[in-house]
Design a protein around this motif. Structure first.
Motif, PDB file in Angstrom:
ATOM      1  N   GLY A  40      43.779  37.904  67.758  1.00 20.28           N
ATOM      2  CA  GLY A  40      43.247  38.587  68.925  1.00 20.28           C
ATOM      3  C   GLY A  40      43.213  40.091  68.744  1.00 20.28           C
ATOM      4  O   GLY A  40      42.482  40.784  69.436  1.00 20.28           O
ATOM      5  N   CYS A  41      43.994  40.588  67.791  1.00 19.19           N
ATOM      6  CA  CYS A  41      43.989  42.026  67.538  1.00 19.19           C
ATOM      7  C   CYS A  41      42.635  42.499  67.041  1.00 19.19           C
ATOM      8  O   CYS A  41      42.265  43.633  67.268  1.00 19.19           O
ATOM      9  N   GLY A  89      45.031  39.087  73.645  1.00 13.26           N
ATOM     10  CA  GLY A  89      44.506  39.825  72.493  1.00 13.26           C
ATOM     11  C   GLY A  89      43.582  40.962  72.896  1.00 13.26           C
ATOM     12  O   GLY A  89      43.450  41.951  72.174  1.00 13.26           O
ATOM     13  N   LEU A  90      42.948  40.832  74.037  1.00  2.65           N
ATOM     14  CA  LEU A  90      42.023  41.878  74.476  1.00  2.65           C
ATOM     15  C   LEU A  90      42.744  43.140  74.918  1.00  2.65           C
ATOM     16  O   LEU A  90      42.140  44.199  75.023  1.00  2.65           O
ATOM     17  N   THR A 113      46.132  43.941  73.655  1.00  2.00           N
ATOM     18  CA  THR A 113      47.249  44.353  72.812  1.00  2.00           C
ATOM     19  C   THR A 113      46.841  45.529  71.934  1.00  2.00           C
ATOM     20  O   THR A 113      45.831  45.466  71.259  1.00  2.00           O
ATOM     21  N   VAL A 116      44.304  47.373  68.604  1.00  2.00           N
ATOM     22  CA  VAL A 116      42.894  47.042  68.783  1.00  2.00           C
ATOM     23  C   VAL A 116      42.737  46.032  69.895  1.00  2.00           C
ATOM     24  O   VAL A 116      43.075  44.864  69.728  1.00  2.00           O
ATOM     25  N   GLY A 117      42.259  46.454  71.032  1.00  2.00           N
ATOM     26  CA  GLY A 117      41.988  45.546  72.131  1.00  2.00           C
ATOM     27  C   GLY A 117      40.719  46.010  72.812  1.00  2.00           C
ATOM     28  O   GLY A 117      40.625  47.153  73.241  1.00  2.00           O
TER      29      GLY A 117
HETATM   30 NA    NA Z   1      44.241  43.066  70.645  1.00  2.81          NA
END
Ligand code: NA
Ligand code: NA
Lengths: 187, 438, 326
Positions: free
Chosen positions: B335-336, B382-383, B385, B388-389
């Motif tokens: 998710g990252c 993940g969006l 964190t 990178v989100g």
């Molecule tokens: Na992320």
């Protein structure tokens, strides 16, 4: 004003910048007009479809707009292709600034220069390949599902945005070069 | 270099480019193109793909909801409707600590009930709520983080695009999945509200409470807010009543807000132009990221790395709960850098059969639905964190005066609340499934 | 191994064609080649693009083999549309054998850019709707998601309102009553959970169904040409009418899941009697005539194409059906 102008033909760059700003703004507005048209087509289609379902004989004349979702897809593609150059001119793409912020404005402008060079290469690839896609779709005489509208029409209007995107990206390379040689980013 | 090493190296290069201030979408696109050339050993596949990939991505019916909702947000701001909405929220709970941030989360939840996309929910609500929170002196960490987290409600609260895809891949009942996702979605919203009040306890300076409104002011604010309520009811009600699909609902909402703005004489030619130009910047950015992510994800699929990682987890011979934990962790890690839909498309065909062989003391259908909801949640975490989100970037880019570090700091609290919720829902499947047992 | 073949398609690995045809086909090719060929299968468009671009992906060498529907790219494979005319196709396996014969006789030029491994179709389409359809007149005013260009024309003629939307959008649209139903075969309706959303399922009497879709399993030409002769032979041995029949059987197997799914839900399957079916067939006559005219306008021999398609289908569909039991 004059004292700030450094770099490669800075005054010409500003003048070219105004022209490109003008082109990209009007193209983005055209894309917006397409969004408004999508909105109208969809609303009319929804109303027509609901009225057609009313069990009154006179309402039989109503119905959804045939192929409305094909129009939405083509209109959305034109809008997005037309938005990309304006987004690039306005420095709209998301970047992660924290790690390089301490390096100062000129280094940052230099990194933007590298980014814009890479973007110009990608934009060129996108435009050239979209043109090839257009030629393909035209030679296959592919059409949309319901309206049987040639698919290459959508590609053709999108191609305008794709090439203006190349133009705008190339200009921003020049702009960030002068910002790097000058005092950093202007906005 | 083997495919696995190549995939690993691509993550490193991608992060390096992003940290060197190369735009996110561009970084993914460039690494995706380069990676595909290396993994296939030829320029032919990627060059052939590019002939149709841009047009296909930008002409997506389901994604057309994004510019429409952005334009709707512009009209709502322009006509003073969003300000009216927040005046009403502020009149009700603005005097509480963090009240307006809580109202934003409530707004996201409401919006999430009509919209199936996280990015669209985050972007639209940010357009409305950020200026208002700034006006009430909220600090950047709280205001951007609560909106980034609130945006994930777009997918957590049904209808949800991601759940539809899961349902089709796992051959599960969509209506049941939507029903099962509802309670966890509400729990998420409640969790975020609690997070905001804890945030205020740790950092009392984060927001100034507004003065308590008089009954008369409250009534006035409620009267002013009726067009918003009306359009909201039309869009939500219309989607639920079956008058239109979510994309059509976006068009109806855009037309409605546009007409209100026009009626209030706030939408002349120049104002319309400004609305369009602002929509153009955000839409261009979002679609370029979606395109770059598409190319990058197709490269990852070529390396078979996600598939192999999934197989490895499945074959390691661990206890059911450890396997589940491993799978959920894998989603958090991917998710990252990946978007939720691609992640689900790549991994569910592999993970789902593995999970179905494990015994959690549930019927097969219950296991499938419970797992789907858990996957939905971790994918959404993940969006938001760091580093990178997608939601973080989008909200942060809409608040130019807030450094990204501030958003990162603020969002840690919300990620913690998400993780606690995941653990609770994993430990007590009944919370998710009770709706179906009734 | 010496050669890796990448197979790309748009459905999940659990759907009938990947499960009963592509998977076994891959294993057979690997075995027949003595392990010199490895087949990697990428489901659900994992390698990027949308389903309509699959054919070009095989043609241009993005991947080596694809499964695609010719109807995804209307106008590009006009002759193959003969198989999609109303009430022309029967069960999937025999009609798929016919599809191969039709390909060999009439379609080689349309598919000259690829090596066709199998040409096949799915089973008879049904009307799945939220109200019972017992006669032609029940179609009036129904908002239906139509599957092919020709079926949409028929729906419109019957007074229904054909609504265009991508297949994955169908379940959501049905659950919210944006549409009243969809026209698809069992094999698609079960994985899309359609019987859980609408409860009336209407089929037709006789050996011919409402509609089908023409599909190919096709390989990149350059990749095929690059194989040594003995590996070419492995591919050839797993291509053709037999491969097409197996693909059709996979579709029929998928269709068999339909009626049991209904029984569990207490849903109703209506099979229209012969007289009523004939009324539908009569209504569809114009569609066929219109198509022939359209083809003639393109400089193709529409009459001959329909004749060839019907003759090929008659050969197999009216043959001993015992050949197609499992
Ligand atoms: Na992320
Ligand atoms: Na939602």
């Amino acid at each position: 004003m004059v004292s700030q102008a450094k770099g490669l033909a800075p005054r010409l760059e500003r003048r070219v910048g105004h022209v490109i700003e003008f082109i990209t703004r009007w193209l983005a507005l055209a894309g917006g007009a397409s969004l408004v048209a999508i909105t109208a087509v969809t609303c009319i289609s929804v109303i027509g479809r609901e009225l057609a379902g009313v069990p009154i004989p006179a309402f039989e004349v109503f119905g959804p707009i045939q192929g409305d979702f094909e129009l939405v897809e083509a209109g959305c593609a034109f809008a997005i292709f037309s938005f990309l150059p304006w987004c690039q001119m306005r420095r709209g793409h998301v970047t992660v600034d924290i790690f390089v912020q301490p390096l100062g404005p000129r280094v940052n402008a230099g990194l933007a220069l590298a980014g814009n060079l890479l973007l110009t290469a990608c934009a060129l690839l996108i435009a050239v390949k979209l043109g090839e896609g257009l030629v393909d779709k035209r030679s296959y005489s592919e059409t949309t599902f319901i309206l049987q509208m040639p698919v290459w029409w959508g590609y053709a209007v999108a191609l305008v945005g794709a090439w203006v995107f190349v133009l705008a990206s190339a200009y921003t390379v020049w702009r960030s070069l002068n910002e790097m040689l000058g005092d950093g980013e202007r906005e | 270099m083997g495919n696995i090493e190549l995939a690993g190296a691509s993550f490193v290069v991608l992060l390096a480019l992003i940290f060197l201030r190369i735009p996110i979408g561009l970084s993914m696109l460039a690494v995706g193109i380069g990676g595909t050339v290396l993994v296939t050993g030829s320029w032919v596949p990627i060059l052939a793909q590019m002939k149709s990939l841009t047009y296909e991505t930008f002409s997506s019916y389901s994604l057309s909801i994004v510019p429409l909702f952005l334009l709707m947000g512009q009209f709502a701001t322009r006509s003073g409707m969003s300000r009216g909405l927040f005046r009403a929220a502020a009149a009700m709970i603005g005097h509480k600590r963090g009240g307006i941030a809580m109202a934003s989360v409530a707004g996201c939840a409401g919006f999430g009930a009509i919209c199936g996309s996280s990015l669209a929910t985050a972007a639209t609500m940010a357009q409305v709520a950020l200026p208002e929170m700034k006006r009430y002196g909220y600090n950047g960490a709280l205001s951007t983080a609560c909106l980034a987290a609130g945006g994930t409600l777009g997918i957590l609260i049904p209808p949800s695009f991601v759940l539809v895809i899961y349902a089709i891949l796992a051959e599960q009942n969509i209506a049941k999945l939507f029903a099962a996702a509802f309670v966890p979605g509400i729990l998420a919203a409640i969790g975020y509200v609690i997070t905001i009040s804890l945030f205020m306890r740790f950092d009392p300076e984060a927001a100034q409470p507004a003065a308590k409104a008089s009954t008369r002011e409250r009534l006035e604010a409620m009267v002013e807010v009726w067009p918003v309520v009306l359009i909201f009811l039309l869009v939500v009600g219309g989607i639920y009543a079956g008058w239109f699909t979510p994309t059509e609902g976006a068009a109806v909402g855009t037309a409605g807000t546009g007409l209100v703005a026009l009626f209030r004489r706030q939408l002349g030619w120049s104002a319309l132009g400004e609305c369009i130009l602002a929509t153009a910047v955000s839409s261009g950015m979002i679609f370029f990221i979606v395109f770059g992510a598409g190319v990058f994800n197709s490269f990852l699929a070529f390396t078979q790395m996600p598939q192999m990682a999934a197989e490895w987890v499945g074959n390691a011979g661990l206890s059911p709960w450890l396997v589940l934990a491993g799978i959920l962790l894998t989603y958090l890690v991917f998710g990252c850098v990946m978007d939720s839909v691609s992640m689900i498309l790549l991994t569910v065909p592999i993970f789902f059969p593995i999970v179905m062989t494990l015994d959690f003391g549930l019927s097969p259908e219950d296991t499938a639905i419970w797992f789907g909801v858990l996957v939905l949640i971790v994918v959404e975490v993940g969006l938001i964190t760091p580093p990178v989100g997608m939601n973080l970037f989008i909200i942060n880019s809409m608040a130019p005066d807030v450094p990204l570090t501030q958003t990162y700091k603020g969002v840690v609290f919300f990620v913690l609340s998400d993780l606690i919720r995941v653990v609770i829902l994993a430990a007590f499947p009944a919370i998710t499934l009770a709706v179906l047992w009734l | 191994q010496e050669v890796t073949l990448k197979v790309h398609h748009f459905l999940s690995p659990q759907s009938p064609v990947p499960k009963y045809f592509i998977g076994p086909w891959a294993e057979k090719v690997e075995k027949d080649s003595g392990g010199r060929i490895a087949v990697q299968i990428y489901p659900t468009m994992q390698l990027g693009g949308k389903p309509p671009s699959l054919y070009d992906q095989a043609k241009d060498g993005v991947v080596d083999i694809v499964w695609t529907l010719t109807g995804y790219t209307p106008g590009r494979f006009p002759k193959s549309e003969a198989f999609e005319l109303p009430f022309i196709a029967g069960k999937a396996a025999p009609t798929s054998e016919a599809a191969w014969d039709f390909y060999e006789k009439d379609l080689q030029d349309e598919f000259k850019d690829v090596k066709v491994i199998a040409a096949f179709v799915h089973g008879p389409g049904l009307v799945h709707a939220n109200k019972p359809i017992e006669k032609l007149e029940d179609m009036k005013g129904l908002k239906l998601r139509g599957p092919t260009r020709m079926t949409n024309k028929l729906l419109e003629k019957l007074g229904a309102i054909p609504v265009g939307m991508p297949v994955p959008a169908v379940p959501e649209a049905l659950s919210k009553h944006v549409i009243d139903g969809a026209v698809v075969p069992w094999e698609v309706s079960v994985p899309l959970r359609i019987p859980e959303l609408v409860h009336n399922h209407t089929g037709f009497s006789g050996s011919r169904g409402l509609y089908t879709s023409f599909m190919v399993f096709a390989m990149n030409k350059a990749k095929y040409d690059s194989l040594p002769d003995d590996l070419k032979k492995v591919i050839d041995d797993n291509s053709g009418r037999e491969a097409s029949r197996l693909a059709g059987l996979a579709m029929d197997k998928g269709d068999m899941a339909g009626p049991p799914a209904l029984a569990k839900l207490g849903d109703k399957q209506t099979i229209l009697d012969e007289a009523e079916t004939q009324r539908w067939k009569d209504a569809a006559k114009d569609i066929e005539a219109g198509w022939i005219e359209e083809m003639n306008g393109k400089g193709l021999d529409g009459t001959q194409l329909v004749k060839d398609a019907k003759a090929a289908i008659d050969t197999y569909v009216d043959k001993d059906q015992a050949a197609y039991e499992y």
